[in-house]
Design a protein around this motif. Structure first.
Motif, PDB file in Angstrom:
ATOM      1  N   SER A 115      14.180  -6.246 -16.909  1.00  0.00           N
ATOM      2  CA  SER A 115      15.521  -6.087 -16.343  1.00  0.00           C
ATOM      3  C   SER A 115      15.589  -5.256 -15.055  1.00  0.00           C
ATOM      4  O   SER A 115      16.674  -4.893 -14.610  1.00  0.00           O
ATOM      5  CB  SER A 115      16.461  -5.493 -17.401  1.00  0.00           C
ATOM      6  OG  SER A 115      15.831  -4.505 -18.162  1.00  0.00           O
ATOM      7  N   ASP A 116      14.441  -4.933 -14.447  1.00  0.00           N
ATOM      8  CA  ASP A 116      14.502  -4.058 -13.265  1.00  0.00           C
ATOM      9  C   ASP A 116      15.152  -4.743 -12.056  1.00  0.00           C
ATOM     10  O   ASP A 116      15.082  -5.959 -11.893  1.00  0.00           O
ATOM     11  CB  ASP A 116      13.094  -3.561 -12.917  1.00  0.00           C
ATOM     12  CG  ASP A 116      12.646  -2.471 -13.884  1.00  0.00           C
ATOM     13  OD1 ASP A 116      13.243  -2.335 -14.962  1.00  0.00           O
ATOM     14  OD2 ASP A 116      11.691  -1.737 -13.558  1.00  0.00           O
TER      15      ASP A 116
ATOM     16  N   PHE B 230       9.400  -5.673 -15.615  1.00  0.00           N
ATOM     17  CA  PHE B 230       9.845  -5.059 -16.877  1.00  0.00           C
ATOM     18  C   PHE B 230      11.195  -5.625 -17.340  1.00  0.00           C
ATOM     19  O   PHE B 230      12.098  -4.883 -17.722  1.00  0.00           O
ATOM     20  CB  PHE B 230       9.870  -3.532 -16.752  1.00  0.00           C
ATOM     21  CG  PHE B 230       8.500  -2.921 -16.984  1.00  0.00           C
ATOM     22  CD1 PHE B 230       7.486  -3.104 -16.054  1.00  0.00           C
ATOM     23  CD2 PHE B 230       8.223  -2.174 -18.128  1.00  0.00           C
ATOM     24  CE1 PHE B 230       6.198  -2.570 -16.268  1.00  0.00           C
ATOM     25  CE2 PHE B 230       6.937  -1.640 -18.338  1.00  0.00           C
ATOM     26  CZ  PHE B 230       5.935  -1.838 -17.419  1.00  0.00           C
TER      27      PHE B 230
ATOM     28  N   ASP C 215      16.293   1.619 -11.803  1.00  0.00           N
ATOM     29  CA  ASP C 215      15.600   0.991 -12.920  1.00  0.00           C
ATOM     30  C   ASP C 215      16.239  -0.382 -13.195  1.00  0.00           C
ATOM     31  O   ASP C 215      15.938  -1.337 -12.492  1.00  0.00           O
ATOM     32  CB  ASP C 215      15.624   1.927 -14.139  1.00  0.00           C
ATOM     33  CG  ASP C 215      14.786   1.414 -15.286  1.00  0.00           C
ATOM     34  OD1 ASP C 215      14.174   0.349 -15.140  1.00  0.00           O
ATOM     35  OD2 ASP C 215      14.739   2.065 -16.348  1.00  0.00           O
ATOM     36  N   ASN C 216      17.154  -0.456 -14.140  1.00  0.00           N
ATOM     37  CA  ASN C 216      17.596  -1.777 -14.606  1.00  0.00           C
ATOM     38  C   ASN C 216      18.860  -2.309 -13.929  1.00  0.00           C
ATOM     39  O   ASN C 216      19.765  -1.542 -13.594  1.00  0.00           O
ATOM     40  CB  ASN C 216      17.836  -1.721 -16.118  1.00  0.00           C
ATOM     41  CG  ASN C 216      16.581  -1.281 -16.832  1.00  0.00           C
ATOM     42  OD1 ASN C 216      15.542  -1.907 -16.691  1.00  0.00           O
ATOM     43  ND2 ASN C 216      16.646  -0.163 -17.544  1.00  0.00           N
TER      44      ASN C 216
ATOM     45  N   ASP D 272      18.374  -1.322 -21.206  1.00  0.00           N
ATOM     46  CA  ASP D 272      17.361  -2.164 -20.581  1.00  0.00           C
ATOM     47  C   ASP D 272      16.935  -3.263 -21.543  1.00  0.00           C
ATOM     48  O   ASP D 272      17.133  -3.170 -22.748  1.00  0.00           O
ATOM     49  CB  ASP D 272      16.167  -1.336 -20.097  1.00  0.00           C
ATOM     50  CG  ASP D 272      15.139  -1.154 -21.170  1.00  0.00           C
ATOM     51  OD1 ASP D 272      14.171  -1.919 -21.186  1.00  0.00           O
ATOM     52  OD2 ASP D 272      15.317  -0.243 -21.984  1.00  0.00           O
TER      53      ASP D 272
HETATM   54 MG    MG Z   1      13.458  -1.086 -16.666  1.00  0.00          MG
END
Ligand code: MG
Ligand code: F6P
Length: 453
Positions: A298-299, A296, A261-262, A201
């Motif tokens: 790179s999400d 955040f 997430d990323n 990330d």
């Molecule tokens: Mg992230």
């Protein structure tokens, strides 16, 4: 850390930058201002592009956005009170109510400010304020300030992406002939690839390049000792539970939800895992949950999700483009579904979800297994609190459990529960930064069902 008896009477305090020298403190003091400075630079660097697209209006918008972001950086660095949001977006009321609640909790004498409030809230708030600064400035209001970094990280991990797509194609060729054990072996590998994908990330590195360069499958053995909690056998038995209860083998478990997430390499690892789950017949549907605003660093947003599939399809690599075409088909056929919900970009702990976002909680309850990717999701699962390491995952979840769930997370923040007595101490003696260096990971599972049986 808190003593056990104190925990029994309540929950431990939130991590906060109020603790001078803590990781939260260093984040608010150093890493978040660095991220903000990069955002300002990015917008400034794109000035000509805004001019070409929108003329003078684009330049004005760029200036205004930069001025709001510089003000934000100053508020943070001088520990000013958090301000109510003014952009009137769908979620702004929830944010402003959260601020008021925080103020009530803290008492009226001390304002809710950057260094005195829960770290989780402060960090989420910064991303929401970045969004506000851009959103308030049409015509550049849809500009994703993190897009360049996400795109770059995808391209820098091309070799690893190709290796992974090739592996998946090889497995898929013989899928029907695989024994249950072989299937389980491949599943474990792809679960771990998705786990370690979380190393990449761009928030922990404050936007510095941090992509996967080596073949992900080949590194798994050497990474195994760094998995501190490994509940993958419980994930596997959840997936294959229809079989255990005597139903026919063809009955796929049903639905797995991946709370993403990323973007970049990590997203590809999630897509490959999801592809394997479906193509092996283990699962009928996969639902993905992404973010509705840049978050955040790179999400994944909806745009990143679609872009990644398109890039894979268009790749000049046989197996990668085959994967991309398959992923596109899954989306078209509704075998894969992408969702976003405003709750994912609020600062709440997940134990608040049932009350704060009952629709999302109900939707997640439809899943047979929930995979929560990454560090921030782990912080929200556990409330980002100062838990003792030996406290059970269930205790830290504080009632959250819409379906059997598993966190796939590399450690980048100082909260970790569910360890063996002495395990945390031993790790601390080996590496004082074990919780924040991103080298350790957990595959941590919880199911109310297994608690009840
Ligand atoms: Mg992230
Ligand atoms: O600890 C660094 C950090 O930026 C945390 O603030 C945040 O929880 C995490 O990294 C983001 O990581 P991930 O992308 O795994 O959620």
């Amino acid at each position: 850390m808190m003593a056990d008896d104190q925990i029994l009477h309540g929950v431990p305090p939130s991590l906060s930058a109020a603790v001078v020298g803590s990781f939260a403190y260093l984040t608010v003091r150093d890493r978040l201002p660095t991220i903000l400075t990069k955002v300002i630079d990015t917008i400034h660097r794109n000035k000509n592009k805004f001019f070409e697209e929108y003329g003078e209006e684009g330049i004005q918008a760029e200036k205004q956005a930069i001025s709001l972001l510089s003000k934000l950086r100053n508020e943070m660095q001088t520990d000013k009170p958090m301000l109510a949001l003014t952009d009137g977006l769908q979620d702004s009321e929830s944010w402003n109510q959260y601020l008021q609640r925080q103020q009530r909790l803290q008492g009226d004498q001390e304002p809710v400010s950057w260094f005195k409030s829960p770290w989780l809230y402060v960090e989420c708030y910064m991303y929401r304020r970045i969004h506000e600064a851009v959103w308030l400035n049409p015509p550049i209001n849809n500009y994703d300030v993190f897009n360049e970094g996400k795109t770059q990280s995808f391209f820098e991990s091309q070799q690893a992406v190709m290796a992974l797509c090739t592996y998946l194609q090889e497995v898929s060729k013989n899928m029907e002939e695989l024994s249950k054990n072989q299937l389980c072996e491949h599943f474990n590998k792809l679960l771990q690839v998705s786990l370690w994908g979380n190393k990449c990330d761009l928030s922990i590195s404050a936007g510095q390049e941090n992509s996967q360069k080596t073949s992900p499958i080949e590194s798994l053995d050497s990474l195994q000792p760094f998995i501190l909690v490994d509940d993958s056998n419980m994930v596997w038995s959840t997936l294959t539970s229809a079989e255990r209860s005597g139903e026919v083998e063809e009955t796929a478990t049903g639905r797995v939800d991946i709370v993403l997430d990323n973007a970049g390499f990590e997203l590809v690892t999630d897509l490959v895992l999801a592809d394997f789950l479906v193509s092996s017949g283990l699962v009928r549907e996969v639902h993905f949950h992404g973010k509705s605003l840049p978050w955040f660093v790179s999400d994944v947003t909806a745009r990143d999700f679609q872009w990644t599939i398109k890039q894979a399809m268009a790749a000049n690599h046989r197996w990668m483009s085959k994967c991309g075409a398959q992923w596109q088909r899954y989306m078209k056929e509704g075998v894969w579904v992408y969702h976003d919900h405003p709750f994912w970009t609020l600062p709440h702990e997940f134990c608040d979800m049932a009350a704060g976002a009952p629709d999302l909680y109900a939707a997640l309850s439809e899943a047979d297994l929930l995979l929560f990717k990454g560090d921030l999701n782990y912080r929200k699962l556990t409330g980002d609190r100062d838990w003792q390491h030996t406290v059970g995952f269930q205790t830290a979840l504080r009632g959250f459990g819409p379906a059997p769930l598993c966190s796939l997370r590399t450690l980048k923040a100082n909260v970790q529960v569910g360890l063996q007595p002495g395990q945390g101490e031993k790790l601390a003696s080996l590496n004082p930064d074990w919780m924040t260096c991103g080298q350790y990971a957990v595959v941590q599972f919880f199911s109310l069902k297994s608690e009840q049986t």
